[in-house]
Design an enzyme around this catalytic site. Structure first.
Site: not given
Ligand code: NAD
Length: 480
Positions: A288, A254
């Protein structure tokens, strides 16, 4: 400037199958409003992760549907009892206003209620086999089983409790075992939720929480043979990295959104402006499904802009702990600086700043930008903050083209009463959801939710869909 947010720094631990595990190496969790360190969480080691995953794979739950129902309902009661404390914790770790964090806790209770009730439902199917001349007088039955291996859940910062509970509650409801890695920016609500579920009677082997540096532990979570499914909510870049690394694992991704609110010439403009402001600024614009672009028919654009400006200026933002505030900070100063930079870039390219673009640390004011061009970075990419960019258009064809013209396809809102317009939007917008006269984020916690294109692979979340993805379907046939 302000009284300290907390008296003492909370030293948190991992939860490996319920066991509290401390580590000397820690990550600091800061309160974005003041920059104070409010807590530390351990940096899990690879061995911690391996242990959590192995326990998850080996444990076989014998909980009945009724047991799972009772655990989830009890957890819902505990969340409701601790609502104020959980809301404060979320506000401290994220800078979200108390209004937003209280809403967040309320939503979590809904998820638990729906998951509890769905745990009682057997969605098995029966197929009679004597339907064609080749058939027989037998029946095929379907059975949903939990996965053999562990589920790994990786969650973002913006809804510290909800993104977590949308993965954990369906896992419990389906008798799976889950290892959760919450965002390192907002890990505290996830730890409280784990403790609540243990207290509610969840066998601890069914849930572990590992905090840490993704650069150190993410690969093990994505590639371990003990893992059958990775469910991730977060940004596109990491989502695609996971898609490439978690080979031959079921993946639910997501990802980001760039949702439009489209206002047609027949719309109730007062209603459209109210939805625009709510959709743009709730949760400090960090949803999001926040309204990230406002596409407004040129014949009503001046009226819409004036009303949106009025509502933006009426919004109270500031000290997140002050319960009268509508909006707190964004997640950190770096994010706020990024919004300032993309808004400045749009202004330099000809957009008109009507309100906001004021930043103090991680506090970024609600911002209205008029005369935005669809090619500007502020609307081409996801601007994950309280920015309202207005794009004017002349026809429905143009609105659909602009709307479909970014890499994202999560949700959308359309403000019109004309059925011919509504029919076209529902058919032609490349998104997972079209909400007529509602914000793009509107949904029930149970309804299918998720995007296409760069917003996701088309698999949905929401309690029902998550429960389906978290199961293997076995068929068996009997001679009667
Ligand atoms: P992010 O992608 O920076 O981080 C998300 C998670 O991924 C964190 O727990 C982080 O520690 C982890 N992560 C970091 N590096 C990784 C790796 N190499 N492998 C696996 N995991 C790793 O996102 P964010 O800044 O925390 O959140 C914001 C983003 O999330 C926005 O783009 C938003 O639109 C999206 N979002 C989407 C939805 C949806 O349902 N579509 C809902 C909420 C947020």
């Amino acid at each position: 400037m302000n009284a300290p947010a907390v008296e003492a720094i909370r030293r948190e631990s991992l939860r490996i199958a319920g066991e509290k595990v401390h580590r000397d190496r820690v990550i600091e969790v800061t309160y974005p409003f003041t920059g104070e360190v409010i807590a530390t969480v351990p940096k899990a080691t690879i061995d911690d992760v391996r242990r959590a995953l192995r326990i998850a794979r080996e444990f076989k739950s014998s909980l009945t549907r009724h047991d799972r129902y009772r655990i989830l309902m009890r957890a819902g009661e505990l969340v409701a009892q601790r609502k104020d404390e959980i809301s404060r914790t979320i506000t401290l770790e994220s800078g979200l206003s108390r209004k937003d964090s209280l809403y967040e806790v309320g939503r979590a209770s809904d998820v638990l209620l729906f998951a509890a009730n769905q745990a009682l439902v057997d969605d098995g199917q029966i197929f009679s086999c004597d339907l064609t001349p080749h058939g027989k007088s037998r029946k095929v039955y379907t059975l949903k089983e939990p996965l053999l291996g562990a589920i790994v859940a990786i969650t973002p910062f913006n809804h510290p409790l909800n993104q977590v509970i949308h993965k954990v509650a369906p896992a419990v409801a389906t008798n799976n075992r889950i290892v959760l890695k919450p965002s390192e920016k907002t890990p505290l609500a996830a730890l409280i939720l784990a403790d609540i579920l243990y207290e509610a009677g969840l066998p601890p082997e069914m849930l572990s929480v590992v905090t840490g540096d993704p650069a150190e532990i993410a690969d093990e979570l994505l590639t371990s043979d003990d893992v059958d499914l990775v469910t991730f909510t977060g940004g596109v870049a990491i989502g695609k990295h996971i898609a490439a690394r978690a080979v031959y694992k079921r993946q639910i991704l997501e990802l980001g959104g760039n949702d439009p609110l489209i206002v047609m010439e027949d719309a109730d403009i007062e209603e459209a402006a109210t939805l625009a402001a709510a959709g743009s600024y709730k949760n400090s614009g960090q949803r999001c499904t926040a309204v990230k672009r406002m596409l407004v028919h040129e014949s009503v654009a001046d009226q819409f802009t004036e009303l949106l400006l009025e509502k933006t200026l009426a919004l109270k933002y500031g000290d997140p702990m002050d319960e009268s505030m509508d909006m707190g900070t964004v997640i950190d100063e770096a994010a706020a600086k990024h919004f300032e930079a993309v808004v400045n870039e749009a202004i330099a390219q000809g957009a008109r700043l009507l309100a906001g673009n004021v930043r103090v640390g991680a506090l970024y004011s609600p911002t209205v930008l008029d005369r935005v061009d669809p090619d500007m970075r502020v609307v081409r990419q996801e601007t994950f903050g309280p920015v309202s960019p207005i794009i004017r258009f002349g026809s429905i064809d143009e609105a659909i083209r602009i709307s479909n013209g970014t890499a994202y396809g999560l949700s959308s809102a359309v403000c019109t009463n004309r059925l011919d317009y509504i029919t076209r939007f529902v058919r032609e917008l490349h998104v997972g959801t079209v909400n007529v006269r509602e914000v793009p984020g509107y949904r029930l916690e149970m309804t299918p939710f998720g995007g296409i294109k760069d917003s996701g692979l088309g698999y949905k979340e929401g309690v029902l869909e998550a429960m389906k993805s978290f199961c293997n379907t076995k068929t068996y046939s009997l001679p009667w």
